[in-house]
Design an enzyme around this catalytic site. Structure first.
Site, mmCIF file in Angstrom:
data_model
loop_
_atom_site.group_PDB
_atom_site.id
_atom_site.type_symbol
_atom_site.label_atom_id
_atom_site.label_comp_id
_atom_site.label_asym_id
_atom_site.label_seq_id
_atom_site.Cartn_x
_atom_site.Cartn_y
_atom_site.Cartn_z
ATOM 1 C CG PHE A 131 -1.967 1.023 1.240
ATOM 2 C CD1 PHE A 131 -3.177 0.764 0.631
ATOM 3 C CD2 PHE A 131 -1.761 2.251 1.837
ATOM 4 C CE1 PHE A 131 -4.182 1.733 0.627
ATOM 5 C CE2 PHE A 131 -2.757 3.224 1.835
ATOM 6 C CZ PHE A 131 -3.967 2.962 1.227
ATOM 7 C CG ASP A 203 0.524 -2.412 7.323
ATOM 8 O OD1 ASP A 203 -0.630 -2.736 7.688
ATOM 9 O OD2 ASP A 203 0.787 -1.331 6.779
ATOM 10 C CE1 TYR A 228 -8.989 3.008 6.836
ATOM 11 C CE2 TYR A 228 -8.136 4.296 8.666
ATOM 12 C CZ TYR A 228 -8.010 3.824 7.370
ATOM 13 O OH TYR A 228 -6.914 4.162 6.628
ATOM 14 C CE LYS A 229 -7.567 -0.102 5.140
ATOM 15 N NZ LYS A 229 -6.124 -0.035 4.972
ATOM 16 N NE ARG A 377 -9.316 -3.265 -2.482
ATOM 17 C CZ ARG A 377 -8.879 -2.618 -1.402
ATOM 18 N NH1 ARG A 377 -7.743 -2.959 -0.825
ATOM 19 N NH2 ARG A 377 -9.590 -1.625 -0.898
HETATM 20 C C1 PLP Z 1 -5.496 1.209 4.745
HETATM 21 C C2 PLP Z 1 -4.016 1.156 4.833
HETATM 22 C C3 PLP Z 1 -3.267 2.233 5.308
HETATM 23 C C4 PLP Z 1 -3.966 3.513 5.694
HETATM 24 O O1 PLP Z 1 -3.114 4.457 6.229
HETATM 25 P P1 PLP Z 1 -3.739 5.761 6.918
HETATM 26 O O2 PLP Z 1 -2.595 6.437 7.533
HETATM 27 O O3 PLP Z 1 -4.802 5.306 7.869
HETATM 28 O O4 PLP Z 1 -4.364 6.581 5.839
HETATM 29 C C5 PLP Z 1 -1.899 2.086 5.400
HETATM 30 N N1 PLP Z 1 -1.280 0.931 5.035
HETATM 31 C C6 PLP Z 1 -1.978 -0.117 4.569
HETATM 32 C C7 PLP Z 1 -1.265 -1.380 4.203
HETATM 33 C C8 PLP Z 1 -3.362 -0.039 4.435
HETATM 34 O O5 PLP Z 1 -4.041 -1.069 3.963
#
Ligand code: PLP
Length: 418
Positions: A131, A203, A228-229, A377
């Protein structure tokens, strides 16, 4: 299992729902209308408990309690009390997890903390397909520390294992890949990282809440993740950071604010870090959003993660079975591993015209998402989805692909957020 087709629910699908020990969890969430919500890997739905929780937090604690609530409503200790509760869902003993800041900020703190534990080493290793924010932050960390280089899987070597050696300080790795939905073996990769003397930062954005994460047992050093996921704690809800207790004394992080101080209310002139997990804090946290984290956790924390994981695998496996023939017939590629042990909780399908397909499905109440350039997805949550939902999603998918109804020009219009 045959291919899903038409509106009638096959008996074996109803039987699965009747036998589902987690079916009662669905009533704890607000899923609007009769949506099949497959975007919980982006933003989970509201747990019903959040409505009362927010009322109480705003009316009683803020409006009435005012500053008294820092003590009387336990605001100041929310970050670690909630951290301990979340920790149980990711295999962390108490005192090693706090809720704070965003994932991006916590990636920054975790990478710097990892570097602080391995002075003299010169590389950060990450995945080229990660990501992007994780990589953007890693780039920033490397840019600010002369002599530190960022090496990427898929760019500097094919396999991450081939980048890990005696120069490696920190390896930042996703437990579940946000695009493909592939799951890494945390214990095995952590062993490889440790054999090279490096620090493992996991992560957990796409595994917390749906995979039976075992941070302590895997020997993880640091971890960060999203609430939030699949933890359903609300849009932009604060993230979490984990540090194994054995590192608390030696590690440092650069955002040395007063909440990370050993005695925040002594108002001393110099910074003196807290001796435990609170040293990873920086400043005042969003209390209202933290209250929503409490509501999100309360909706699933009484259920063993192994049961959630088992249902999640059953759902993704069923979906793959029900759409497989359609994908093969139309040249769509399954990106997610078929092997259950290698799969997170989403099914990803590569298709150049994935964007209009997703829009056509959303028009039918089947909500997935699209990640450029070609990834559809579908996230499956064992907490608020039934097997009937999986069947309905697959039947709609097969129909949209078979009939080509996604070619309608109204589905091609791009929105800012995909
Ligand atoms: C959703 C997600 C993020 C989100 O980062 P924010 O700082 O909350 O915007 C970061 N890394 C991964 C791998 C994600 O899936």
């Amino acid at each position: 299992m045959t291919r899903a087709h038409g509106p009638d629910l096959p008996v074996d699908i109803s039987n699965r729902d009747a036998a589902d020990p987690l079916a009662h969890l669905k009533a704890r969430f607000h899923v609007p209308g009769d949506l099949v919500y497959l975007a919980g890997n982006s933003l989970g739905p509201a747990p019903l408990a959040v409505f009362d929780e927010m009322q109480a937090a705003v009316r009683n604690e803020w409006a009435e309690g005012l500053i008294r609530s820092w003590n009387e409503a336990g605001w100041f200790s929310l970050v670690d009390r909630l951290g301990d509760r979340l920790g149980k869902l990711i295999g962390s003993d108490a005192g090693q997890t706090v809720i704070c800041d965003s994932v991006s900020i916590n990636v920054y703190k975790a990478l710097q903390a990892g570097l602080s534990l391995r002075p003299g080493r010169t590389t950060i290793v990450a995945e080229g397909g990660s990501f992007p924010t994780d990589l953007y932050v890693a780039e920033g960390v490397a840019a600010g520390r002369p002599g530190i280089k960022l090496l990427l899987e898929g760019v500097d070597a094919e396999r991450i294992e081939d980048l890990i050696d005696e120069n490696t300080a920190v390896v930042l790795v996703n437990h579940v890949d946000y695009k493909t939905g592939a799951l890494r073996d945390m214990a095995a990769l952590t062993r490889i990282i440790h054999a090279a003397g490096a620090i493992a930062v996991w992560d957990l954005c796409h595994s917390a809440g749906v995979v039976d994460v075992q941070l302590d047992a895997a020997g993880a050093d640091l971890a960060i993740g999203c609430t939030y996921k699949y933890l359903n704690c609300g849009p932009g809800s604060p993230a979490f950071i984990y540090a194994a207790a054995r590192h608390h004394e030696a590690l440092s992080q650069p955002l040395t604010g007063w909440w990370g101080h050993a005695a925040p209310f002594a108002f001393e002139r110099g910074y003196r870090p807290d001796g435990g997990i609170r040293k990873l804090l920086s400043g005042t946290q969003p209390i209202l959003s933290l209250r929503a984290v409490g509501a999100g956790l309360s909706a699933i924390e009484d259920v063993p993660m192994a049961e959630l994981r088992a249902k999640s695998l059953a759902m993704t496996g069923l979906f793959i079975d029900l759409i497989d023939e359609t994908c093969k017939a139309h040249g769509l590629t399954l990106m997610t591993p078929r092997e259950p042990a290698l799969r997170g909780s989403q099914v990803s399908i590569a298709f150049a015209d994935g964007y209009p397909v997703i829009q056509a499905l959303i028009a039918r109440g089947i909500v997935g998402d699209f990640r450029a350039p070609d990834t559809m997805r579908f996230g499956f949550s064992p907490s608020y989805m039934s097997f009937a939902d999986v069947y309905r999603a697959a039947a709609a998918f097969n129909e949209v692909i078979d009939t080509g109804s996604w070619r309608d020009p109204r589905f091609a219009k791009r929105n800012a957020v995909t």
